[in-house]
Scaffold this active site. Sequence first.
Site, short mmCIF file in Angstrom:
data_model
loop_
_atom_site.label_atom_id
_atom_site.label_comp_id
_atom_site.label_asym_id
_atom_site.label_seq_id
_atom_site.Cartn_x
_atom_site.Cartn_y
_atom_site.Cartn_z
N THR A 64 44.33 57.32 26.69
CA THR A 64 45.21 56.37 27.88
C THR A 64 46.03 55.36 27.25
OG1 THR A 64 43.04 55.27 28.31
CG2 THR A 64 43.56 57.08 29.67
N SER A 87 43.47 47.31 21.24
CA SER A 87 43.04 46.61 22.35
C SER A 87 41.96 45.64 22.05
CB SER A 87 43.00 47.23 23.70
OG SER A 87 42.93 46.35 24.61
N HIS A 88 40.84 45.91 22.79
CA HIS A 88 39.64 44.97 22.94
C HIS A 88 38.66 45.52 21.83
CE1 HIS A 88 39.31 48.34 25.73
NE2 HIS A 88 37.99 48.10 25.67
N ASP A 92 44.58 42.33 22.00
CA ASP A 92 46.01 42.59 22.06
C ASP A 92 46.64 41.62 23.24
OD1 ASP A 92 45.17 44.05 24.21
OD2 ASP A 92 46.71 45.64 23.97
N ASP A 109 46.17 41.63 26.60
CA ASP A 109 46.39 42.22 28.09
C ASP A 109 45.41 41.96 28.96
OD1 ASP A 109 44.75 44.35 26.93
OD2 ASP A 109 46.04 46.05 27.18
N ARG A 110 44.01 41.79 28.31
CA ARG A 110 42.99 41.49 29.31
C ARG A 110 42.53 40.05 29.56
NH1 ARG A 110 39.08 46.75 29.12
NH2 ARG A 110 40.76 48.25 28.31
N LYS A 159 49.32 45.57 31.50
CA LYS A 159 48.44 44.26 32.11
C LYS A 159 48.66 42.93 31.25
CE LYS A 159 44.46 46.85 29.85
NZ LYS A 159 45.06 48.16 30.14
#
Length: 542
Positions: free
Chosen positions: A17, A112-113, A278, A280-281, A375
């Site tokens: 995803t 990302s995370h 990154d 986005d959260r 996001k």
Amino acid sequence: MIKTVATTPFTDQKPGTSGLRKKVRIFQQPHYAENFVQSVFDSLEGFEGQTLVVGGDGRYLNREVIQIVLKMAAANGFGRALVGQGGILSTPAASHLIRASGAFGGLILSASHNPGGPDEDFGIKYNVSNGGPAPEKVTDAIHARSLSIESYHILDAQDVDVDTLGASRLGDMTVEIVDPVAGYADLMEQLFDFSAMRAMIAGGFTLSFDSMSAVTGPYAVEIFEKRLGAPAGTVRNATPLPDFGHHHPDPNLVHAKTLYDQMMAADAPDFGAASDGDGDRNLIIGRHCYVTPSDSLAVLAANAHLAPGYAKGLKGIARSMPTSGAADRVAKKLGVPLFETPTGWKFFGNLLDAGMATICGEESAGTGSDHVREKDGVWAVLLWLNILAVRRQSVAQIMAEHWATYGRNYYARHDYEAISKDRADALMLALQDQLTTLPGSINSGGTIRSADDFAYTDPTDQSVSRNQGIRLLFEDGSRIVFRLSGTGTEGATLRVYIERYVDQTGKLGLETADALQPLVRAAQEIADIQGFTGMERPSVIT
């Protein structure tokens, strides 16, 4: 000189995803990154002479792969590449840069995370011209190409200096090294009332932002300290590090425990927040008041009109299926549509492009709006600060008033990480086998009203996504959802989402763990989690 290099396919390059995520050592295999990048380019049409945005979260291997991407982009016919200085671009900033520059698309180098470092994770994600993640038809084409690739094209040239602002030539392609922060920060000033927030901070309001040694450090320093006037040091862990300082850059109560402890102390600041690898959260914590991502989405949607960029109201609200129904009640009161989508920001992108939704959110701490197609952690923090500046209340007061108005969705996510894929698949198959017999059954959580495997028909193009998570809906409105995550790099992660709704006449001040305990027992009874996974308790509870 352009070189055409013979290669053979790798069988494990199917994007998830959020692109392709693997261990660094996997990406370091000869031809591995090159094969995937060429598969991306081979799956696209019409990019000759066009602009490609390139950047990442600064994690280990970021700089090396940026050089590969640039030399391959030049060899494949792109006319211009825009690169964040130092190879840095947060995911939302990359989305904005793609949109603002009219780029054909972008390659974002991030996992990302997920943790970073030589023994940890790396990732590559392709975003299309709207600034959002590639849709399934593109990622499917990339995967298909990766299974048949025989060669890739790369320029034989010196590395590009990505640390100095300005333009240079790489073969026939222009490379522009751009400020990764300025354009994004300017966009935030257009959306929010910076004057009101500056006045609030000048009046003694205190905040703490943890960048987790990840990409948002430069953005947070520029916006919170320089433009809003918060004292130096307000942003902690502000320097992006290749290994994120040996920390796991996921803004939850486990990995951001230092911030949580600070916000629960007697001398806590008024407001605390964090963002991830990154950018986005987000994590939102008021003084002595943790806000779940699901509640945060609902509060932001209910109060967005207080920010100049959203003063005209919302077109709609979208949430991922596992996210609590708190936003549903806000949408109903506002008289706007509520869309329940599968997990994955690309589903929101379709709604945003069609003008059907304005604010979107996921329980996994991702919230955003139609200003970009990703996001956006810093955006969520700024909207909270704008609301606090206008309402002149604490986070705890705002949450109490929200629950008194809408009721409360007690909510938690239990993650069982690094399970063998065979065991995880067997657990989900056993649940699917029970779907016809569970309705009407009674367990520790109560009586199950319905059970299904969530499917979604996209209202913008009528495409159908099936097998998106098993939902158990109880007679009293409670809910348990079981889903396998696609963002890890080792084994499988089982996510169990547990939700109990209490209306305005019920008990709104319970501890979340106490409110959810009967449903936690029910999840164990129905899915036999310990039996399938061998785990007595979750790896992480958020």
